[in-house]
Structures are given as C-alpha cells and as structure tokens.
Design a protein around this motif. Structure first.
Motif, PDB file in Angstrom:
ATOM      1  N   UNK A 113      -3.634   6.334  10.249  1.00 39.50           N
ATOM      2  CA  UNK A 113      -3.961   6.253   8.821  1.00 39.50           C
ATOM      3  C   UNK A 113      -3.485   7.505   8.095  1.00 39.50           C
ATOM      4  N   UNK A 114      -3.758   8.662   8.688  1.00 38.64           N
ATOM      5  CA  UNK A 114      -3.331   9.910   8.090  1.00 38.64           C
ATOM      6  C   UNK A 114      -1.815   9.978   7.987  1.00 38.64           C
TER       7      UNK A 114
ATOM      8  N   UNK B 134       0.831  -1.206   0.000  1.00 37.05           N
ATOM      9  CA  UNK B 134       0.000   0.000   0.000  1.00 37.05           C
ATOM     10  C   UNK B 134       0.867   1.258   0.000  1.00 37.05           C
ATOM     11  N   UNK B 135       1.982   1.220   0.721  1.00 43.27           N
ATOM     12  CA  UNK B 135       2.877   2.375   0.783  1.00 43.27           C
ATOM     13  C   UNK B 135       3.490   2.629  -0.588  1.00 43.27           C
ATOM     14  N   UNK B 136       3.853   1.557  -1.274  1.00 39.51           N
ATOM     15  CA  UNK B 136       4.443   1.673  -2.598  1.00 39.51           C
ATOM     16  C   UNK B 136       3.466   2.332  -3.576  1.00 39.51           C
ATOM     17  N   UNK B 137       2.224   1.910  -3.533  1.00 41.86           N
ATOM     18  CA  UNK B 137       1.210   2.478  -4.419  1.00 41.86           C
ATOM     19  C   UNK B 137       0.926   3.944  -4.059  1.00 41.86           C
ATOM     20  N   UNK B 138       0.837   4.230  -2.776  1.00 41.48           N
ATOM     21  CA  UNK B 138       0.558   5.596  -2.339  1.00 41.48           C
ATOM     22  C   UNK B 138       1.685   6.533  -2.738  1.00 41.48           C
ATOM     23  N   UNK B 139       2.924   6.058  -2.594  1.00 41.56           N
ATOM     24  CA  UNK B 139       4.075   6.874  -2.968  1.00 41.56           C
ATOM     25  C   UNK B 139       4.062   7.170  -4.462  1.00 41.56           C
TER      26      UNK B 139
ATOM     27  N   UNK C  79      -6.304  -0.486   1.289  1.00 40.61           N
ATOM     28  CA  UNK C  79      -5.211  -0.157   2.209  1.00 40.61           C
ATOM     29  C   UNK C  79      -5.507  -0.839   3.530  1.00 40.61           C
ATOM     30  N   UNK C  80      -4.527  -1.522   4.113  1.00 38.00           N
ATOM     31  CA  UNK C  80      -4.775  -2.225   5.386  1.00 38.00           C
ATOM     32  C   UNK C  80      -5.326  -1.280   6.447  1.00 38.00           C
ATOM     33  N   UNK C  81      -5.984  -1.841   7.412  1.00 36.35           N
ATOM     34  CA  UNK C  81      -6.602  -1.036   8.468  1.00 36.35           C
ATOM     35  C   UNK C  81      -5.547  -0.540   9.457  1.00 36.35           C
ATOM     36  N   UNK C  82      -5.927   0.526  10.178  1.00 39.11           N
ATOM     37  CA  UNK C  82      -5.064   1.108  11.200  1.00 39.11           C
ATOM     38  C   UNK C  82      -5.864   1.247  12.489  1.00 39.11           C
ATOM     39  N   UNK C  83      -5.123   1.416  13.590  1.00 42.15           N
ATOM     40  CA  UNK C  83      -5.776   1.516  14.893  1.00 42.15           C
ATOM     41  C   UNK C  83      -6.536   2.823  15.060  1.00 42.15           C
TER      42      UNK C  83
END
Length: 366
Positions: A185-186, A143-148, A176-180
C-alpha cells in the motif's frame, strides 16, 4: 461526470470497450489494449535487457529500495533513473506508455481535473511500480490516477488554498483498492508521488558517511569549560589533601604509619595494594579511604580534630567530594551547579586543613 468505467472490473478489455463508447480514443488504442491484456507482466525486473551493462550495478540498489520502500530510484530527473530507463526493454516501456494513455482517459473528480498528470509523467510514475501487473487492473489505475493528481497539486502548491483543500477532500472520498500488505500500500502511494514521511525509510550508509557521523558525535562530546575547571580543581586539591594527610599521620604515628594504622581503620585493601605495587600509599587511595583514615575515632581525636569538629561530618564531606569527582572525571552528568557544590566542599575541607599548615616560617640570616 464520472466515466462509465466499472472500477471493480478486472478486465482491461471491458474497460477499453467502455472507454471507446464514452470517448474517442487515439487511433489503434483499442487494439493495443487487447494486446496489453494478453501480456503477462509481474515485475519491471522481468523485462530488463539481459545484455545491459548496468544491470549488475543497479540490481542491488533496486532490491534495497524494495526493502526500504524507497521509490526515488526511478525518478526521471536523476542519473540513476536514466540508467534504469536504458536497462528496461522497449516492451515494458511501451506498455507503461499504453497504461498511462489508458489511465489518462479515466475521469477525475471535478475538483481534481485541472491537476491531471500529463501522460509522460504518469508513465514515469507507473514505471516506479514494482508489480506492474497492476497496470492491467482498472480499479488500481483509477486510484493511481487520482493519487498522482493529488501529489502534483501538493508539489506545486506554495500555500494551502481552496483548490488544494477541495482536491484533497475529493481524494479522501474515493476508495483505494486493498493490498496484501502495508508495504504494498505504501509503495503504491509512493510510486504515484504521494510519499508519506511517517513511514520509515532506510538507506545504506557508506563507510565515509559513517565515519563523518562518528566525528560529529565526538565533536558534540567536547568537554565543557565547567568540567575542565572541575578536573583542574580536583587535581590540585586532592594532591594537597594527600600531602597533608600523609604528613599529619607521619607526625603522629611515624613514617611507618601505613603498616600500623591502615589495618585499624578498615583499609587493609589499600595496604595490600600498596605493598604489591609500591610508590606512595595515598596515590592508590580513593575518597572512601581518605574518609576512613581521617574519621577513624582514634585518628580523629589524635590528629584531625585540630581542624574539624565532627568525624561524621568530615566523612560526609569527603564522600561528597568523591561523588562529584567521579561525575566530572568519568563522563557522567556534571552540571554548573555540581561545580558550584564541588567548589564549596573543597573550600570547606580547605578551611579544616589550614590547621595542619605551619603557623610560622623559619627565616635564616643571609
């Protein structure tokens, strides 16, 4: 074509093994991935050099950035970023490099492939993540790769074209995987370069900047010309009104008229104030007092009927004059229309007061 990576897998070892089957990785990449998997990282601050001279200076700034969600503390182009890089231990920088190389082997949607972030830039973005434990989780790295990649095409584009639209559409189709929390997430998106302005950002203001902003507020509150004109007009008219009112009452009831007449027209408060402070009695009066004195039935019949035909109308004029005077003198809303009304009111009162100006002047022989 998508790589055989399973984005839901939590094992970097398994991801590296699959990558080895799918493509030919750099020499030693597979062995370094196994070492990377066995290393436990939680935060880049855990790997700051203990003897770094800038640690104490940058630590508060890093904490403020964490609270505010600001990701620009570690950007490579700024002096602060360079200082931050100097503070980080070689271990965390090396593992960020390894994570970037690993992520570089993850496939992207065909519409985004041409915008793939180079390894050095991707490494710098990864160092912006506070929780570097995400480096070991393929789903988050995918997800980080795609966002970048999307952030890069948005940054480099000067207009919205087909390539940008296709890349944005491909990005939205991938989960995108979930966050706490929303903050996490932001921060994930911010670190990858996709900063969303709808989220509030906070930064500390210096005393100098606060003082500058205060001065700007003062400049914005500069008195407009029509308010200055109103103040000048009211000052002149009110002083003239007091002078004529005092003289007219003295002519009708004697110089001691305040003691004898104020209690009769519900102005005992003005009388008490004058007896306590002294001076000219009408200097302590307000527009309500002017109205009570001049519209009192006996005072109006004996004195002020000479210039006005209705005591209630006279009282209303004085109350309106007082209301607009308060608006212009006490930083309330006062418009050009208010100035117009104030001028009309005083001109009307002036017409009635002309009756108390002598009809003739006595000239003496030289």
């Amino acid at each position: 074509m998508r790589s055989p990576f399973d984005p839901t897998s939590s094992s970097v070892f398994e991801a590296a093994r699959l990558a080895r089957q799918a493509i030919e990785p750099p020499n030693g990449f597979y062995d370094r991935m196994m070492l990377f998997e066995r290393t436990s990282l939680r935060s880049a601050l855990d790997h700051v050099r203990p003897d770094a001279s800038l640690q104490r200076a940058l630590q508060p700034q890093f904490d403020v950035g964490r609270i505010a969600g600001a990701s620009d503390l570690l950007r490579a182009q700024t002096e602060r970023d360079l200082q931050w890089r100097e503070m980080l231990s070689p271990l965390v920088v090396e593992q960020a490099q390894l994570a970037a190389e690993f992520s570089h082997h993850l496939s992207l949607p065909s519409a985004m492939e041409q915008f793939r972030t180079p390894v050095p830039d991707l490494r710098d973005k990864l160092l912006n993540l506070h929780s570097v434990e995400l480096w070991t989780q393929p789903a988050y790295m995918d997800a980080f790769n795609r966002t970048s990649a999307l952030s890069d095409v948005l940054t480099d584009s000067l207009r919205v074209g087909r390539e940008l639209r296709d890349a944005a559409r491909a990005f939205t189709l991938e989960a995108i995987p979930s966050f706490d929390s929303l903050i996490d997430y932001r921060h994930f998106l911010d670190a990858a370069g996709l900063q969303l302005p709808r989220w509030p950002r906070f930064r500390l203001l210096s005393a100098a900047e606060k003082r500058r902003r205060f001065k700007e507020r003062l400049k914005e509150k500069t008195e407009p010309p029509h308010v200055k004109r109103a103040k000048s007009m009211v000052h002149r008219y009110e002083l003239t009104l007091r002078e004529i009112l005092d003289q007219a009452m003295a002519n009708a009831y004697g110089e001691e008229w305040p003691e004898t007449r104020l209690p009769l027209c519900d102005c005992k408060d003005l009388l008490g104030r004058w007896q306590k402070r002294g001076g000219d009695v009408l200097d302590l009066a307000d527009y309500a007092h002017y109205a009570r004195i001049m519209s009192h039935p006996e005072h109006f019949e004996v004195v002020f009927e000479a210039g006005f035909d209705d005591p209630d109308a006279l009282a209303a004029l004085l109350h309106d004059a007082g209301r607009l005077r308060a608006a212009s003198h006490h930083a309330r809303a006062f418009t050009l229309e208010d100035l117009r009304d104030l001028r009309v009111i005083w001109k009307t009162i002036e017409t009635g007061l002309l009756a108390f100006v002598s009809d003739y002047d006595v000239e003496s022989w030289a």
